[in-house]
Design a protein around this motif. Structure first.
Motif, PDB file in Angstrom:
ATOM      1  N   ASN A 101       0.887  -1.122  -0.162  1.00 20.68           N
ATOM      2  CA  ASN A 101       0.117   0.010  -0.104  1.00 20.68           C
ATOM      3  C   ASN A 101       0.856   1.367   0.090  1.00 20.68           C
ATOM      4  N   TRP A 102       2.054   1.103   0.543  1.00 18.47           N
ATOM      5  CA  TRP A 102       2.837   2.346   0.137  1.00 18.47           C
ATOM      6  C   TRP A 102       2.982   3.003  -0.966  1.00 18.47           C
ATOM      7  N   GLY A 103       2.882   2.107  -1.979  1.00 22.30           N
ATOM      8  CA  GLY A 103       2.856   2.528  -3.542  1.00 22.30           C
ATOM      9  C   GLY A 103       1.880   3.332  -3.819  1.00 22.30           C
ATOM     10  N   LEU A 104       0.757   3.397  -2.969  1.00 18.36           N
ATOM     11  CA  LEU A 104      -0.602   4.044  -3.353  1.00 18.36           C
ATOM     12  C   LEU A 104      -0.746   5.065  -2.872  1.00 18.36           C
ATOM     13  N   GLU A 105       0.125   5.469  -1.784  1.00 22.92           N
ATOM     14  CA  GLU A 105      -0.119   6.841  -0.917  1.00 22.92           C
ATOM     15  C   GLU A 105       0.327   7.980  -1.921  1.00 22.92           C
TER      16      GLU A 105
END
Length: 295
Positions: A101-105
């Motif tokens: 999910n860090w790639g979506l922030e």
């Protein structure tokens, strides 16, 4: 997609000294990328009680660097003592971190926070025993958002890596980005090139298919050569059955010797001094060594 070219920053600033320093940093990093490494996810292996096992594994596997994950609530003193032990053995430590999910922030908040943590730990640890860099294990293709809109997710992911890379570089940290071996096959050649040029010092490819190891990372190796970056071939050691792994994905039954043979073949195939190798990961590696010793 069009992206801003971060490398123009030095020219726009007109600072020759900055350019010189960046050049020096790249030279230092180029020496590091060829070091054989091993991933380590478990908290147990940070503790002094496991020191003998860690040292034995790294020696036998020829590892000069370890990519270790650290719990967020672990006391700084415990981390620093681990860094000191690795430094006493002349082994580099990279801060392993990531979440799909860090790639979506929207603004890379989590990744930038991790960069701050590493920088803070390095300052506390002192010059003699510090993190050499950060290894990002951020896999956005595992999210539901990727299934719905992969192009948008890929764009945000690249933007976040660029932001994190800029912040880490300012703090003297090398950045290694773990990627699968299929971004180019899914039509993301341009994004992969941008990631290589502007998001990392080293690409670490999870090349978990023994059928054609060289062919599966050929695009990534060529990009690494183009942008003068490092490239790491990662092999899987986990037992078939875990995470849907089959025998063609892992060296669990082939053994340590087969992995080393694979490394040598790839060295000859690509003849690139910034090609490195990594074992995934510490726990199955120890299991593999125990099994081979009992034969």
């Amino acid at each position: 997609m069009k992206y801003r070219k971060r490398f123009l920053l030095a020219a726009l600033l007109g600072a020759g000294a900055v350019t010189f320093l960046v050049s020096c940093k790249k030279e230092a990093h180029s020496e590091e990328v060829v070091k054989t490494s091993i991933f380590s996810w478990e908290e147990d292996y940070i503790l002094p009680e496991q020191e003998e096992e860690i040292y034995m594994a790294m020696e036998r596997l020829g590892c000069a660097a370890v990519y270790q994950e650290f719990p967020q609530d672990m006391e700084d003193e415990v981390v620093i003592e681990y860094l000191k032990r690795r430094s006493s053995k002349n082994q580099d430590v990279y801060y392993l971190a990531g979440d799909a999910n860090w790639g979506l922030e929207e603004h890379a908040e989590s990744m930038l926070e991790q960069v701050k943590r590493v920088d803070s730990l390095n300052k506390k640890a002192g010059r003699g025993s510090r993190f050499s860099g950060i290894v990002w294990d951020v896999e956005p293709y595992l999210t539901e958002e990727w299934d719905e809109s992969p192009d948008q997710v890929m764009e945000q992911y690249i933007n976040n890596l660029r932001a994190a890379y800029e912040s880490a570089s300012e703090k003297g940290l090398q950045v290694i980005v773990c990627i699968p071996n299929f971004y180019d096959k899914k039509g993301y050649e341009e994004e992969l090139a941008d990631l290589t040029e502007n998001g990392c010092d080293v690409l670490a490819v999870m090349n978990y298919n023994k059928d054609d190891e060289a062919g599966q990372i050929r695009t990534e190796v060529e990009l690494a050569k183009t942008y003068d970056k490092g490239i790491i071939h990662i092999v899987e050691l986990q037992k078939p059955g875990y995470h849907e792994l089959t025998e063609k994905n892992t060296y669990y039954y082939d053994g340590i010797g087969a992995v080393k043979e694979s490394f040598e073949k790839l060295k000859k195939e690509f003849d690139y001094p910034k090609l490195g190798f990594s074992w995934h990961y510490m726990r199955p590696a120890l299991e593999l060594m125990d099994r081979e010793e009992q034969r």
